[in-house]
Scaffold this motif. Structure first.
Motif, PDB file in Angstrom:
ATOM      1  N   MET A 108       0.816  -1.212   0.000  1.00  0.00           N
ATOM      2  CA  MET A 108       0.000   0.000   0.000  1.00  0.00           C
ATOM      3  C   MET A 108       0.854   1.268   0.000  1.00  0.00           C
ATOM      4  SD  MET A 108      -3.048  -0.704  -0.536  1.00  0.00           S
ATOM      5  CE  MET A 108      -3.602   1.003  -0.323  1.00  0.00           C
ATOM      6  N   GLN A 109       2.060   1.196   0.534  1.00  0.00           N
ATOM      7  CA  GLN A 109       2.955   2.353   0.444  1.00  0.00           C
ATOM      8  C   GLN A 109       3.300   2.646  -1.012  1.00  0.00           C
ATOM      9  OE1 GLN A 109       6.408   2.045   2.967  1.00  0.00           O
ATOM     10  NE2 GLN A 109       5.209   1.681   4.811  1.00  0.00           N
ATOM     11  N   VAL A 110       3.500   1.601  -1.797  1.00  0.00           N
ATOM     12  CA  VAL A 110       3.734   1.757  -3.233  1.00  0.00           C
ATOM     13  C   VAL A 110       2.481   2.307  -3.900  1.00  0.00           C
ATOM     14  CG1 VAL A 110       4.345   0.576  -5.375  1.00  0.00           C
ATOM     15  CG2 VAL A 110       5.394  -0.150  -3.213  1.00  0.00           C
ATOM     16  N   CYS A 111       1.342   1.744  -3.541  1.00  0.00           N
ATOM     17  CA  CYS A 111       0.065   2.175  -4.114  1.00  0.00           C
ATOM     18  C   CYS A 111      -0.205   3.646  -3.823  1.00  0.00           C
ATOM     19  CB  CYS A 111      -1.058   1.305  -3.557  1.00  0.00           C
ATOM     20  SG  CYS A 111      -2.707   1.764  -4.125  1.00  0.00           S
ATOM     21  N   ASP A 112      -0.008   4.052  -2.580  1.00  0.00           N
ATOM     22  CA  ASP A 112      -0.276   5.440  -2.188  1.00  0.00           C
ATOM     23  C   ASP A 112       0.605   6.414  -2.960  1.00  0.00           C
ATOM     24  OD1 ASP A 112      -2.159   4.517  -0.419  1.00  0.00           O
ATOM     25  OD2 ASP A 112      -0.858   4.660   1.348  1.00  0.00           O
ATOM     26  N   GLY A 117       0.863  10.386  -7.574  1.00  0.00           N
ATOM     27  CA  GLY A 117       1.632  10.835  -8.735  1.00  0.00           C
ATOM     28  C   GLY A 117       3.117  10.952  -8.483  1.00  0.00           C
ATOM     29  N   ASP A 118       3.595  10.336  -7.403  1.00  0.00           N
ATOM     30  CA  ASP A 118       5.009  10.425  -7.031  1.00  0.00           C
ATOM     31  C   ASP A 118       5.722   9.140  -7.453  1.00  0.00           C
ATOM     32  OD1 ASP A 118       7.483  10.853  -5.913  1.00  0.00           O
ATOM     33  OD2 ASP A 118       6.718  11.529  -3.970  1.00  0.00           O
ATOM     34  N   LEU A 119       6.095   9.043  -8.722  1.00  0.00           N
ATOM     35  CA  LEU A 119       6.727   7.837  -9.249  1.00  0.00           C
ATOM     36  C   LEU A 119       8.070   7.535  -8.584  1.00  0.00           C
ATOM     37  CD1 LEU A 119       6.728   5.451 -11.172  1.00  0.00           C
ATOM     38  CD2 LEU A 119       7.578   6.970 -12.977  1.00  0.00           C
ATOM     39  N   PRO A 120       8.951   8.535  -8.365  1.00  0.00           N
ATOM     40  CA  PRO A 120      10.222   8.231  -7.682  1.00  0.00           C
ATOM     41  C   PRO A 120      10.007   7.620  -6.297  1.00  0.00           C
ATOM     42  CG  PRO A 120      10.349  10.369  -8.746  1.00  0.00           C
ATOM     43  CD  PRO A 120       8.923   9.933  -8.850  1.00  0.00           C
ATOM     44  N   GLU A 121       9.027   8.116  -5.551  1.00  0.00           N
ATOM     45  CA  GLU A 121       8.745   7.558  -4.229  1.00  0.00           C
ATOM     46  C   GLU A 121       8.191   6.143  -4.343  1.00  0.00           C
ATOM     47  OE1 GLU A 121       8.458   7.594   0.026  1.00  0.00           O
ATOM     48  OE2 GLU A 121       9.610   8.727  -1.461  1.00  0.00           O
ATOM     49  N   THR A 138       8.399   2.123 -15.157  1.00  0.00           N
ATOM     50  CA  THR A 138       7.260   3.003 -15.400  1.00  0.00           C
ATOM     51  C   THR A 138       6.215   2.795 -14.301  1.00  0.00           C
ATOM     52  OG1 THR A 138       6.062   1.380 -16.730  1.00  0.00           O
ATOM     53  CG2 THR A 138       7.655   2.792 -17.878  1.00  0.00           C
ATOM     54  N   GLU A 139       5.180   3.633 -14.315  1.00  0.00           N
ATOM     55  CA  GLU A 139       4.111   3.484 -13.324  1.00  0.00           C
ATOM     56  C   GLU A 139       3.461   2.107 -13.426  1.00  0.00           C
ATOM     57  OE1 GLU A 139       1.200   6.552 -13.226  1.00  0.00           O
ATOM     58  OE2 GLU A 139       2.669   8.188 -13.220  1.00  0.00           O
ATOM     59  N   LYS A 285      -6.620  -5.396 -19.408  1.00  0.00           N
ATOM     60  CA  LYS A 285      -6.571  -4.007 -18.986  1.00  0.00           C
ATOM     61  C   LYS A 285      -5.149  -3.662 -18.564  1.00  0.00           C
ATOM     62  CE  LYS A 285      -7.850  -2.902 -14.791  1.00  0.00           C
ATOM     63  NZ  LYS A 285      -6.523  -2.783 -14.141  1.00  0.00           N
ATOM     64  N   LYS A 286      -4.832  -2.386 -18.529  1.00  0.00           N
ATOM     65  CA  LYS A 286      -3.536  -1.943 -18.040  1.00  0.00           C
ATOM     66  C   LYS A 286      -3.491  -2.075 -16.517  1.00  0.00           C
ATOM     67  CE  LYS A 286      -1.662  -0.568 -21.938  1.00  0.00           C
ATOM     68  NZ  LYS A 286      -0.410  -1.186 -22.481  1.00  0.00           N
ATOM     69  N   THR A 287      -2.345  -2.464 -16.008  1.00  0.00           N
ATOM     70  CA  THR A 287      -2.183  -2.592 -14.568  1.00  0.00           C
ATOM     71  C   THR A 287      -1.979  -1.214 -13.951  1.00  0.00           C
ATOM     72  OG1 THR A 287      -1.068  -4.695 -14.977  1.00  0.00           O
ATOM     73  CG2 THR A 287      -0.922  -3.799 -12.752  1.00  0.00           C
ATOM     74  N   ASP A 288      -2.691  -0.928 -12.865  1.00  0.00           N
ATOM     75  CA  ASP A 288      -2.542   0.361 -12.195  1.00  0.00           C
ATOM     76  C   ASP A 288      -2.566   0.174 -10.691  1.00  0.00           C
ATOM     77  OD1 ASP A 288      -5.242   0.003 -11.494  1.00  0.00           O
ATOM     78  OD2 ASP A 288      -5.943   1.169 -13.202  1.00  0.00           O
ATOM     79  N   ALA A 289      -2.538   1.287  -9.956  1.00  0.00           N
ATOM     80  CA  ALA A 289      -2.479   1.230  -8.491  1.00  0.00           C
ATOM     81  C   ALA A 289      -3.688   0.507  -7.909  1.00  0.00           C
ATOM     82  CB  ALA A 289      -2.376   2.643  -7.925  1.00  0.00           C
ATOM     83  N   GLY A 290      -4.833   0.633  -8.570  1.00  0.00           N
ATOM     84  CA  GLY A 290      -6.026  -0.047  -8.075  1.00  0.00           C
ATOM     85  C   GLY A 290      -5.880  -1.549  -8.016  1.00  0.00           C
ATOM     86  N   ASP A 291      -5.063  -2.099  -8.889  1.00  0.00           N
ATOM     87  CA  ASP A 291      -4.845  -3.552  -8.879  1.00  0.00           C
ATOM     88  C   ASP A 291      -4.050  -3.996  -7.653  1.00  0.00           C
ATOM     89  OD1 ASP A 291      -6.126  -4.417 -11.362  1.00  0.00           O
ATOM     90  OD2 ASP A 291      -4.607  -3.175 -12.354  1.00  0.00           O
ATOM     91  N   ILE A 292      -3.252  -3.105  -7.096  1.00  0.00           N
ATOM     92  CA  ILE A 292      -2.536  -3.440  -5.852  1.00  0.00           C
ATOM     93  C   ILE A 292      -3.543  -3.612  -4.726  1.00  0.00           C
ATOM     94  CG2 ILE A 292      -0.807  -2.680  -4.187  1.00  0.00           C
ATOM     95  CD1 ILE A 292       0.491  -1.031  -6.408  1.00  0.00           C
TER      96      ILE A 292
END
Length: 323
Positions: A108-112, A117-121, A138-139, A285-292
């Motif tokens: 969830m830290q990665v997801c958050d 919008g903080d890709l480096p973090e 990439t994201e 579908k494209k994988t995104d934060a919601g999939d985490i």
């Protein structure tokens, strides 16, 4: 029934509290034991393959011996003093072995970070839980990596140690965790560990052979209970469960990919070296934060089904042949 009660309580404690940072964790001690033992053994192994193989074998023997013996004798002497004390200690050991909540929180830290919008973090937080290089991801690749590690560690971090708990209590569960920790530290196919880490890597493959397959099947069932694509999960599990360099990792990854309708796997850089891998699943579908988030839910349901299933088998065993 005492063992079953202790396992269930440990499971619930992990769900509630996870791994507080202030509390020393036994896996950290196992990791330190591996590091120190490796340094000592490398003084005698030389650089020839046969010497490194023998050194790696000795590492396995020493680490497994200590990891089993310490909890065994702690519980043995506690039992001599008070069965209640032994029960409390073993419950606490089980609590520390389980890794559901900590795995969820790390993902969830990665997801958050991705949602902010903080890709480096997000890359930084991901680097704490995966072995691949994350600096150029990439994201979507970050999200995929987080989903993959939760899927794989559903087996390695929860279901496999749970199975060993039911078979041999805390000592056998800690022995399994030592195998798994050694593989994560020395089980690489690079110049440093190709020979020295081979014994640990092969032993991890053997120890996880049955748990990984049980975990994959239970994850398909979990997809059904969560109204995910259970049919897709079963289809991808059957088709892609061997699409990995490890004989075990794709069992849960394939079930997860099918349930979420995403494509996982593929090649990545590890320590600056490109490692080609097969893909797993179909990209609906494209994988995104919601999939985490969805993967965390799938992981939790799989773990709940696991403890229910193992408990039922354990009770049947007690009914038929006693404890």
């Amino acid at each position: 029934m005492v063992l079953l009660t202790a396992i269930i309580l440990g499971f619930v404690l992990d769900l509630l509290f996870g791994d507080p940072r202030w509390l020393p964790h036994p896996i950290c001690f196992i990791g330190k034991l591996i590091s120190v033992t490796e340094k000592v053994l490398r003084r005698f192994t030389g650089e020839k393959p046969e010497g490194l193989l023998m050194g790696g074998f000795m590492l396995v023997v020493i680490v497994l011996g200590v990891s089993f013996a310490v909890p065994y004798f702690i519980l043995h002497f506690a039992e001599m003093y008070s069965p209640v004390l032994a029960f409390i200690i073993e419950t606490f050991m089980f609590y520390q072995i389980f890794a559901m909540r900590s795995l969820k929180e790390a993902a969830m830290q990665v997801c958050d970070a991705l949602q902010a919008g903080d890709l480096p973090e997000a890359r930084k937080k991901l680097s704490w839980i995966v072995g691949r290089d994350t600096a150029e991801l990439t994201e979507e690749e970050v999200a995929k990596a987080a989903v993959e590690t939760v899927a794989e560690n559903t087996s390695d971090g929860v279901i496999a140690p749970m199975l060993f708990m039911f078979i041999g209590g805390a000592p056998l569960a800690f022995l399994y965790k030592a195998i798994n920790t050694m593989d994560s530290m020395v089980g690489y196919k690079n110049d440093k560990y190709l020979y020295f880490g081979r014994c640990a890597a092969k032993l991890d493959d053997v120890a996880n052979f049955i748990p990984a397959r049980v975990s994959g099947l239970l994850m398909v069932a979990a997809a059904y209970f969560l109204n995910m694509d259970a049919a897709g999960s079963w289809r991808i599990f059957k088709r892609d469960r061997r699409h990995h360099l490890s004989p075990n990792s794709a069992m849960t990854e394939s079930a997860a990919a099918g349930a979420l309708g995403i494509k996982l796997g593929g090649g990545h850089f590890y320590f600056g070296k490109w490692v080609p891998k097969d893909t797993i699943g179909d990209e609906l579908k494209k994988t995104d934060a919601g999939d985490i988030v969805k993967m965390n839910g799938l992981m939790y349901m799989t773990c709940i089904l696991s403890i229910l299933s193992f408990s039922l088998v354990y009770l049947i065993k007690i009914f038929l042949i006693g404890e």
